[in-house]
Design a protein around this motif. Structure first.
Motif, PDB file in Angstrom:
ATOM      1  N   CYS A   1       0.972  -1.365  -0.021  1.00 18.10           N
ATOM      2  CA  CYS A   1       0.635   0.113   0.256  1.00 18.10           C
ATOM      3  C   CYS A   1       1.083   0.992   0.160  1.00 18.10           C
ATOM      4  O   CYS A   1       1.812   1.184   0.598  1.00 18.10           O
ATOM      5  CB  CYS A   1      -0.942  -0.047   1.191  1.00 18.10           C
ATOM      6  SG  CYS A   1      -2.147   1.685   1.370  1.00 18.10           S
TER       7      CYS A   1
ATOM      8  N   CYS B   1      -0.147   2.704   4.163  1.00 19.71           N
ATOM      9  CA  CYS B   1       0.358   2.314   5.588  1.00 19.71           C
ATOM     10  C   CYS B   1       0.566   1.689   5.038  1.00 19.71           C
ATOM     11  O   CYS B   1       1.753   1.046   6.046  1.00 19.71           O
ATOM     12  CB  CYS B   1      -0.976   2.332   5.551  1.00 19.71           C
ATOM     13  SG  CYS B   1      -1.839   0.328   4.993  1.00 19.71           S
TER      14      CYS B   1
ATOM     15  N   CYS C   1      -5.705  -1.029  -1.663  1.00 18.08           N
ATOM     16  CA  CYS C   1      -5.841  -1.003   0.343  1.00 18.08           C
ATOM     17  C   CYS C   1      -7.180  -1.670   1.009  1.00 18.08           C
ATOM     18  O   CYS C   1      -7.518  -0.067   1.103  1.00 18.08           O
ATOM     19  CB  CYS C   1      -4.812  -0.697   0.656  1.00 18.08           C
ATOM     20  SG  CYS C   1      -4.530  -0.856   2.535  1.00 18.08           S
TER      21      CYS C   1
ATOM     22  N   LYS D   1      -7.558  -1.525   3.960  1.00 16.68           N
ATOM     23  CA  LYS D   1      -7.404  -0.486   5.682  1.00 16.68           C
ATOM     24  C   LYS D   1      -8.333   1.346   4.897  1.00 16.68           C
ATOM     25  O   LYS D   1      -8.806   1.983   5.677  1.00 16.68           O
ATOM     26  CB  LYS D   1      -5.887  -0.736   6.005  1.00 16.68           C
ATOM     27  CG  LYS D   1      -5.917  -2.086   6.572  1.00 16.68           C
ATOM     28  CD  LYS D   1      -4.682  -1.795   7.116  1.00 16.68           C
ATOM     29  CE  LYS D   1      -3.643  -3.876   7.839  1.00 16.68           C
ATOM     30  NZ  LYS D   1      -2.739  -3.832   7.755  1.00 16.68           N
ATOM     31  N   ASP D   2      -7.123   1.522   4.033  1.00 16.67           N
ATOM     32  CA  ASP D   2      -7.153   2.655   3.528  1.00 16.67           C
ATOM     33  C   ASP D   2      -7.540   3.230   2.307  1.00 16.67           C
ATOM     34  O   ASP D   2      -7.459   4.253   1.640  1.00 16.67           O
ATOM     35  CB  ASP D   2      -5.665   3.794   4.339  1.00 16.67           C
ATOM     36  CG  ASP D   2      -4.520   3.109   3.099  1.00 16.67           C
ATOM     37  OD1 ASP D   2      -4.906   2.027   2.522  1.00 16.67           O
ATOM     38  OD2 ASP D   2      -3.280   3.040   3.598  1.00 16.67           O
TER      39      ASP D   2
HETATM   40 ZN   LIG Z   1      -2.726   1.016   3.639  1.00 19.56          ZN
END
Ligand SMILES: [Zn+2]
Ligand SMILES: *Cc1c(COP(=O)(O)O)cnc(C)c1O
Length: 422
Positions: A9, A12, A25, A27-28
């Motif tokens: 990513c 992150c 990603c 997550k984000d």
């Molecule tokens: Zn990420």
């Protein structure tokens, strides 16, 4: 050899295996960089192995790409890349530069840089056994996807804003894609495409979303690398004063920011392999009316604030760039910068490139307009070797081209009339 390790990513830093994620990603939402096994590649290949390949397309770089060789041969998909570099001596003199070249991406099979990305994505789609590939596009990404897909019998769906130039829409239709024009902006088409691909299980090529577009676009950097080694030899014959470590400065137009990030990734690959001693400078050019990435760069951060984009250069007209963070880094990490240009400057650049036999669409000419401005501001010195990317053909947008010139006189078919207009 398995050279494709997975993804990392860009926000992150989390790493994923190839089968773990497909787009961004979890997550984000950060864009994913493809992670290659540089050690394995280095063990198996030397620069000479690449340079001696007889495949004159982007597929000569297969050892550095995260896909296997596409099936078949001798199709437009196999012909993407390996575009020419032209010297521009008269324009160099005008700008007070000693060394100026242009890499002409209009020579790609569907006449824009986007063929590099689409060739990779279609190849990946076939590996994943996806029946349908879809993309949002201001025109060129769609034309490239439709063309590369048609070349190998893959089905494609394209969402484009209804304002896309007619020639680009014609390409989409001629290549037999399912074309859907959206009554909205490119950004609207982008969001709709993501929703549709989730709903119908289509493979989504969207720029700044699918990690494989960057891997296709990075091949331009590999070509620049090979060309540069040759160009250097010539220099030393002419004037030995330039030392071999003078970095090249590359000007490229920026919309979503995926081309500039791709070029950066290509050079990062070469640096990681130890095949280049230093990075070139990478300078991004945006239209004044579509400058979200340039704004972030000059504010000194990576926060991309959307704008309400308006520019004649439709291919770089983007409200919210989808690859903005990496695009900012392409300049900050290479001692580059961002320059913005007005539509008038872009139109003038189309005419100037025309005097060298090069026909660029507005977004393609924007890079040269950026150089004109950059040279006058002292962003590049007179000794600096400069390479400008022309990312798309002028035939894509004839209406814009006609704004760059005076219309031709219409006369009676007599010599008298000819004499009058000469
Ligand atoms: Zn990420
Ligand atoms: C897509 C495109 C660009 C900009 O590429 P981004 O990845 O969106 O920054 C520039 N010029 C042309 C002709 C294009 O089609």
């Amino acid at each position: 050899m398995n050279k494709f390790n997975g993804y990392r990513c860009s926000i992150c830093g989390t790493e994923y295996l190839p089968g773990q994620v497909t787009y961004t990603c979890p997550k984000d939402g950060g864009n994913l960089d493809v992670v290659l096994d540089y050690d394995a590649i280095k063990k198996k290949f030397h620069p000479e192995d690449i340079k001696s390949r007889t495949d004159f397309s982007l597929w000569r770089y297969l050892p550095l790409l995260p896909v296997n060789e596409p099936a078949g041969s001798s199709t437009p998909l196999h012909a993407a890349g390996w575009t020419p570099v032209f010297a521009l001596p008269r324009l160099a003199e005008k700008l007070g530069l000693k060394h100026l070249w242009l890499k002409d991406e209009s020579r790609n099979p569907t006449a824009s840089f986007k063929d590099r990305a689409s060739a990779l994505v279609v190849t990946r789609a076939r590996e994943l056994k996806s029946e349908i590939v879809v993309t949002a596009s201001t025109g060129n990404a769609g034309a490239a996807l439709a063309g590369m897909a048609a070349a190998v019998g893959q089905k494609a769906v394209i969402f484009a804003p209804k304002s896309a130039p007619q020639a680009k829409v014609a390409q989409l239709l001629i290549f037999g894609a399912k074309v859907i024009l959206v009554d909205g902006t490119y950004d609207d088409a982008f969001d709709l495409t993501v929703k549709a691909s989730n709903e119908f299980g289509w493979y989504c090529r969207n720029t700044g979303y699918n990690p494989f577009t960057l891997e296709g676009k990075k091949t331009a950097a590999f070509e620049i690398w090979e060309w540069w080694i040759e160009a250097h030899r010539d220099w030393h014959k002419k004037d030995g004063e330039l030392d071999s470590h003078t970095p090249l400065t590359i000007f490229v137009s920026v919309g979503d920011g995926n081309i500039i990030s791709g070029i950066h990734k290509g050079f990062k690959d070469l640096l990681a392999l130890g095949w280049i001693p230093n990075m070139p400078r990478i300078i991004g050019v945006q239209a004044e009316g579509s400058a979200a990435i340039a704004n972030a760069f000059h504010a000194g951060n990576e926060t991309i604030q959307p704008v309400s984009a308006t520019t004649i250069a439709d291919s770089i007209s983007v409200d919210l760039p989808r690859d903005g963070i990496r695009a900012v880094r392409a300049a900050t990490h290479t001692d580059g910068t961002y320059i913005t240009v007005s539509d008038d400057e872009i139109i003038k650049a189309i005419a100037e490139l025309g005097t060298m036999g090069i026909f660029a669409e507005p977004a393609g000419a924007a890079a040269y307009a950026g150089l004109v401005k950059g040279a006058s501001l002292g962003v590049v010195g007179s000794e600096a070797p400069v390479l400008v990317m022309n990312t798309g053909s002028g035939l894509k947008d004839v209406r814009a081209a006609l704004q760059a010139v005076q219309s031709a006189p219409v006369i009676e078919p007599t010599l008298e009339a000819v004499k009058k207009v000469l």
